[in-house]
Design a protein around this motif. Sequence first.
Motif, mmCIF file in Angstrom:
data_model
loop_
_atom_site.group_PDB
_atom_site.id
_atom_site.type_symbol
_atom_site.label_atom_id
_atom_site.label_comp_id
_atom_site.label_asym_id
_atom_site.label_seq_id
_atom_site.Cartn_x
_atom_site.Cartn_y
_atom_site.Cartn_z
ATOM 1 N N PRO A 28 19.892 11.504 90.466
ATOM 2 C CA PRO A 28 18.709 10.620 90.787
ATOM 3 C C PRO A 28 19.357 9.358 91.760
ATOM 4 N N SER A 29 20.460 8.965 91.378
ATOM 5 C CA SER A 29 21.036 7.848 92.063
ATOM 6 C C SER A 29 21.473 8.027 93.678
ATOM 7 N N MET A 30 21.832 9.467 93.596
ATOM 8 C CA MET A 30 22.148 10.055 94.987
ATOM 9 C C MET A 30 20.870 10.104 95.800
ATOM 10 N N ILE A 31 19.795 10.751 95.179
ATOM 11 C CA ILE A 31 18.445 10.688 95.744
ATOM 12 C C ILE A 31 18.080 9.537 96.404
ATOM 13 N N LYS A 32 18.319 8.454 95.406
ATOM 14 C CA LYS A 32 17.675 7.095 95.670
ATOM 15 C C LYS A 32 18.519 6.515 96.983
ATOM 16 N N ARG A 33 19.804 6.665 97.222
ATOM 17 C CA ARG A 33 20.421 6.547 98.498
ATOM 18 C C ARG A 33 20.393 7.214 99.450
ATOM 19 N N ARG A 34 19.825 8.419 99.272
ATOM 20 C CA ARG A 34 19.701 9.544 100.145
ATOM 21 C C ARG A 34 20.862 10.004 100.977
ATOM 22 N N GLN A 35 21.954 9.962 99.927
ATOM 23 C CA GLN A 35 23.404 10.281 100.261
ATOM 24 C C GLN A 35 24.108 10.818 99.157
ATOM 25 N N GLY A 36 24.870 12.081 99.367
ATOM 26 C CA GLY A 36 25.712 12.351 98.112
ATOM 27 C C GLY A 36 26.174 13.677 98.547
ATOM 28 N N HIS A 37 27.080 14.303 97.734
ATOM 29 C CA HIS A 37 27.830 15.437 97.837
ATOM 30 C C HIS A 37 28.259 16.157 96.661
ATOM 31 N N ILE A 38 27.795 17.337 96.236
ATOM 32 C CA ILE A 38 27.929 17.755 95.106
ATOM 33 C C ILE A 38 28.946 19.124 95.325
ATOM 34 N N VAL A 39 29.966 19.154 94.783
ATOM 35 C CA VAL A 39 30.747 20.654 94.850
ATOM 36 C C VAL A 39 30.731 21.245 93.554
ATOM 37 N N ALA A 40 30.851 22.550 93.594
ATOM 38 C CA ALA A 40 31.072 23.269 92.450
ATOM 39 C C ALA A 40 32.388 24.086 92.820
ATOM 40 N N ILE A 41 33.247 24.191 91.781
ATOM 41 C CA ILE A 41 34.240 25.146 92.100
ATOM 42 C C ILE A 41 33.998 26.320 91.041
ATOM 43 N N SER A 42 33.527 27.260 91.844
ATOM 44 C CA SER A 42 33.278 28.674 91.048
ATOM 45 C C SER A 42 34.416 29.359 90.925
ATOM 46 N N SER A 43 34.050 30.781 91.570
ATOM 47 C CA SER A 43 35.132 31.784 91.603
ATOM 48 C C SER A 43 34.926 32.855 92.544
ATOM 49 N N VAL A 44 35.585 33.917 92.764
ATOM 50 C CA VAL A 44 35.543 35.117 93.179
ATOM 51 C C VAL A 44 34.589 35.679 92.151
ATOM 52 N N GLN A 45 34.633 35.374 91.007
ATOM 53 C CA GLN A 45 33.834 36.059 89.843
ATOM 54 C C GLN A 45 32.494 35.445 89.703
ATOM 55 N N GLY A 46 32.174 34.767 90.457
ATOM 56 C CA GLY A 46 30.659 34.181 90.920
ATOM 57 C C GLY A 46 30.264 35.189 91.662
ATOM 58 N N LYS A 47 30.740 36.109 92.300
ATOM 59 C CA LYS A 47 30.259 36.963 93.260
ATOM 60 C C LYS A 47 30.315 38.488 92.623
ATOM 61 N N ILE A 48 31.399 38.534 91.944
ATOM 62 C CA ILE A 48 31.585 39.950 91.517
ATOM 63 C C ILE A 48 31.885 39.941 90.011
ATOM 64 N N SER A 49 31.729 40.806 89.403
ATOM 65 C CA SER A 49 32.063 40.878 87.740
ATOM 66 C C SER A 49 33.002 42.031 87.471
ATOM 67 N N ILE A 50 34.204 41.616 86.855
ATOM 68 C CA ILE A 50 34.981 42.500 86.602
ATOM 69 C C ILE A 50 35.077 42.813 84.954
ATOM 70 N N PRO A 51 35.695 43.837 84.556
ATOM 71 C CA PRO A 51 35.333 44.218 83.069
ATOM 72 C C PRO A 51 36.531 43.202 82.340
ATOM 73 N N PHE A 52 36.055 42.659 80.928
ATOM 74 C CA PHE A 52 36.825 41.919 80.185
ATOM 75 C C PHE A 52 36.643 40.510 80.517
ATOM 76 N N ARG A 53 35.709 40.307 81.371
ATOM 77 C CA ARG A 53 35.413 38.621 81.664
ATOM 78 C C ARG A 53 33.979 38.353 81.736
ATOM 79 N N SER A 54 33.206 39.008 80.883
ATOM 80 C CA SER A 54 31.857 38.923 80.842
ATOM 81 C C SER A 54 31.536 37.239 80.853
ATOM 82 N N ALA A 55 31.894 36.738 79.848
ATOM 83 C CA ALA A 55 31.256 35.348 79.771
ATOM 84 C C ALA A 55 31.781 34.420 80.909
ATOM 85 N N TYR A 56 32.896 34.658 81.342
ATOM 86 C CA TYR A 56 33.262 33.928 82.492
ATOM 87 C C TYR A 56 32.810 34.173 83.774
ATOM 88 N N ALA A 57 32.336 35.243 84.014
ATOM 89 C CA ALA A 57 31.856 35.940 85.243
ATOM 90 C C ALA A 57 30.474 35.563 85.238
#
Length: 324
Positions: free
Chosen positions: A178-207
């Motif tokens: 809300p404070s970013m919207i009010k200022r009409r300025q801001g940048h949000i970064v998410a550190i995801s992973s290659v596992q945000g795009k593919i799922s590999i076995p034994f990583r279900s919850a993480y992927a």
Amino acid sequence: MGLISLRKTAEKGRLMDLTSTVIIPLLFGSLGLFALFRLLQWMRMRTYLQGAVVVVTGATSGLGKECAKAFHAAGSRLVLCGRDSEKLKDLAQELTTMTNHRKNLHEPHTVVFDLSDTKSILNAAELILKHSGHVDILINNAGISYRGTIIDTGLDVDKKVMETNYFGPIALTKALLPSMIKRRQGHIVAISSVQGKISIPFRSAYAASKHATQAFFDCLRAEVEQYEIDVTVISPGYIQTNLSLNAVTADGSRYGVMDKNTAEGQTAAEVAQVVLSAVGQKKKEVLVAGLMPSLAVYLRNLFPKLFFNLMAARAKKERKAKDS
Ligand SMILES: NC(=O)C1=CN([C@@H]2O[C@H](COP(=O)(O)OP(=O)(O)OC[C@H]3O[C@@H](n4cnc5c(N)ncnc54)[C@H](OP(=O)(O)O)[C@@H]3O)[C@@H](O)[C@H]2O)C=CC1
Ligand SMILES: CCCCCCCCCCCCCCCC(=O)OCC(=O)COP(=O)(O)O
């Protein structure tokens, strides 16, 4: 014979003329233009990051710590977030002493909270806004990984991973939005992973948590463009950090092993530079990975059947190795 050699000499001369009048000036001109473009890009990035209020979660180790160093060196006003106040204070001190001879650098501020506790997140967002007035760049970096089979993993473990990697970051984002919207300025970064795009076995919850991250921040990017807010999703491959050591297992205990892939990954400092320049250039998404993880992403999208077969074979192989 004489005529042929005369013609050859004339052709050579024309070629030399062409080289000196067209090719060389064109080459130097393009190089000059490229250098000018990079210089302008660097100056724009410097202006953007200098003095910007940058919130980094998970600043106590690994990629978060290196991002803190990179943004601090770029002149940003850092808000270092984590669960361990001593580690945060040590980092703030380290950054200040590291660069105390340089002008235009700011003493970092620290805020302690746990991403799996919604109340503490809301409280932290309030504290951040009270102290800094606004947030220019939020880097949702903190996270945990997981090792285990779906059949043996309790739902509490799935929830813990989702709380830390997905619900925590989106709660913090919603609290600061809300404070970013009010200022009409801001940048949000998410550190995801290659596992945000593919799922590999034994990583279900993480992927799953990283796929959810990718989806949420892609939606957010589309929804907040009208307020001039930028969203960058970074999808790294393996990085040399404590991620595998700190990973949670099927029964909730700590995995405690430094995996070979992690130990042989990119350094956190290298990836932090990629994050810095992606943010500085307001990129929408970046994949920072080696050949195999990058190929795996393309394979998943272009030849899914082949990818699924490869993953099934990988699961079989890993299970066999564990059993023997
Ligand atoms: N290393 C890798 O191979 C890759 C990592 N990533 C991502 O990079 C990000 C950073 O991880 P990385 O540096 O590798 O790993 P680290 O384990 O070194 O760092 C994780 C950070 O997250 C913090 N954290 C964990 N749980 C919580 C919580 N409940 N509340 C607040 N903070 C928490 C940790 O704090 P504390 O010190 O208190 O535990 C730590 O600062 C993660 O999102 C990860 O998924 C993506 C791809 C590959
Ligand atoms: C035409 C040839 C194509 C060959 C493609 C081969 C596919 C091989 C599979 C490779 C899988 C790569 C997985 C990469 C995973 C990754 O980089 O994850 C990053 C992390 O988040 C690491 O977390 P973790 O806890 O799993 O260490």
